[in-house]
Design an enzyme around this catalytic site. Structure first.
Site, PDB file in Angstrom:
ATOM      1  N   ALA A   1      28.914  42.914  43.807  1.00 21.99           N
ATOM      2  CA  ALA A   1      29.554  44.142  42.904  1.00 21.99           C
ATOM      3  C   ALA A   1      30.598  44.802  42.626  1.00 21.99           C
ATOM      4  O   ALA A   1      30.475  45.932  42.150  1.00 21.99           O
ATOM      5  CB  ALA A   1      28.078  43.830  42.154  1.00 21.99           C
TER       6      ALA A   1
ATOM      7  N   LYS B   1      40.133  30.110  49.466  1.00 24.91           N
ATOM      8  CA  LYS B   1      39.111  29.487  48.859  1.00 24.91           C
ATOM      9  C   LYS B   1      38.463  28.041  48.599  1.00 24.91           C
ATOM     10  O   LYS B   1      37.739  27.483  47.880  1.00 24.91           O
ATOM     11  CB  LYS B   1      39.920  29.598  47.500  1.00 24.91           C
ATOM     12  CG  LYS B   1      39.928  31.558  47.171  1.00 24.91           C
ATOM     13  CD  LYS B   1      39.226  31.563  47.355  1.00 24.91           C
ATOM     14  CE  LYS B   1      39.379  33.684  46.876  1.00 24.91           C
ATOM     15  NZ  LYS B   1      37.880  34.665  46.929  1.00 24.91           N
TER      16      LYS B   1
ATOM     17  N   LEU C   1      46.097  34.404  38.654  1.00 21.88           N
ATOM     18  CA  LEU C   1      46.368  36.034  39.420  1.00 21.88           C
ATOM     19  C   LEU C   1      45.672  37.152  38.755  1.00 21.88           C
ATOM     20  O   LEU C   1      45.568  37.133  37.089  1.00 21.88           O
ATOM     21  CB  LEU C   1      47.520  36.364  39.727  1.00 21.88           C
ATOM     22  CG  LEU C   1      47.982  37.510  39.960  1.00 21.88           C
ATOM     23  CD1 LEU C   1      47.222  37.358  41.591  1.00 21.88           C
ATOM     24  CD2 LEU C   1      49.724  38.031  40.172  1.00 21.88           C
TER      25      LEU C   1
END
Length: 300
Positions: free
Chosen positions: A19, A171, A196
């Protein structure tokens, strides 16, 4: 923007990890607004999170902040305790914000730890895993593909290593690791593969932008606004029919005009105005589809 009538978020406690960044802090704010109790797991002091919550009256009583290290399994377990869902988005450690091969390895280990922790947390019903379009679009012979890129495609790991596309490598490997563990441990997981992320803090050093010219020419250079990607995360969590991967973007940069507009955002004026070209009016064909997400979000 009402949730499905059968979904009662007032009784739900969810975790957002990490977060600390823009997406994570925006997710915390949106979830609090929707009635959730939120465990916000941060790597640092969560300054971005606290700034985003300024003026959100009454929501702080439903917010608990945890210090959580992606590589510390016990701190992950602490943040997940009592939660029915996890929104997971990897943020590079504050002391190493750039992507390289070592960062890719760290992101994979983090994904492994988090999914393993979810499997061991009996209250977790669903995981929303934030990935990237870069885990989809990098492969050989991209231009010879008969179909558009969609959520069924994966970036080629060897190609990513060859051209040092570290963001794409991280990723792809992290998401594949998460999916393998989710399937092996029976964890209900959905992934959001975002474009993006646009915003005032976007710079030319963003690791997503490695290979931007090739993405542009291939018709797969996509961007996403913060509001859309936050909505997409909440939608796939609340909708019980959501499954698998979802490409998330709301603009495809296919024209010189759009490319120049982005360049002006990323670079100082002296460097963002290339010389006139005969191809200034050329428009590349879009070669990527997010129809699956669009269909899911129609009634959201």
């Amino acid at each position: 923007m009402a949730p499905p009538s059968s979904f009662n978020q007032s009784s739900k406690t969810v975790c957002v990890m990490d977060a600390s960044g823009r997406l994570g802090s925006a997710l915390v704010q949106r979830l609090l607004h929707r009635g959730y109790t939120v465990h916000a797991a941060v790597q640092n002091h969560g300054e971005i999170l606290m700034q985003s919550l300024e003026g959100v009256a009454g929501d702080h009583k439903k917010l608990r902040v945890f210090h959580s290290d992606h590589l510390d399994y016990h701190s992950i377990m602490d943040a997940l305790k009592g939660c029915s869902g996890l929104f997971y988005c990897f943020e590079p450690p504050p002391d190493q914000p750039t992507y390289d091969e070592l960062m890719a390895e760290e992101e994979v280990r983090a994904a492994h730890n988090v999914l393993e922790a979810c499997a061991q947390t009996e209250s977790i019903d669903k995981v929303v895993f934030t990935s990237s379009v870069t885990a989809v679009i990098w492969r050989d012979a991209r231009n010879s593909m008969l179909s558009d890129f969609d959520e069924t495609h994966w970036s080629d790991i060897n190609l990513c290593r060859k051209f040092k596309l570290w963001h794409a490598l991280a990723k792809t490997l992290a998401e594949k690791t998460a999916w393998a563990l989710a399937m092996d441990r029976g964890v209900n997981m959905v992934s959001i593969n975002g474009g993006l992320l646009m915003g005032s803090d976007l710079t030319i050093t963003n690791p997503y932008l490695k290979g931007a010219a090739e993405m542009y020419e291939d018709g797969v250079f996509v961007t996403v606004d913060l509001r859309l990607i936050v909505d997409a995360h909440v939608c796939v969590f609340e909708d019980t029919s959501a499954y698998g991967r979802y490409l998330c973007f709301n603009q495809v940069i296919t024209s010189n005009k759009d490319a120049l507009k982005l360049a002006h955002m990323l670079l100082p004026p002296s460097k963002s105005s290339p010389p006139p070209s005969l191809e200034d009016t050329k428009v590349y064909q879009q070669r990527i589809s997010n129809n699956k997400l669009n269909k899911l979000m129609v009634g959201f």
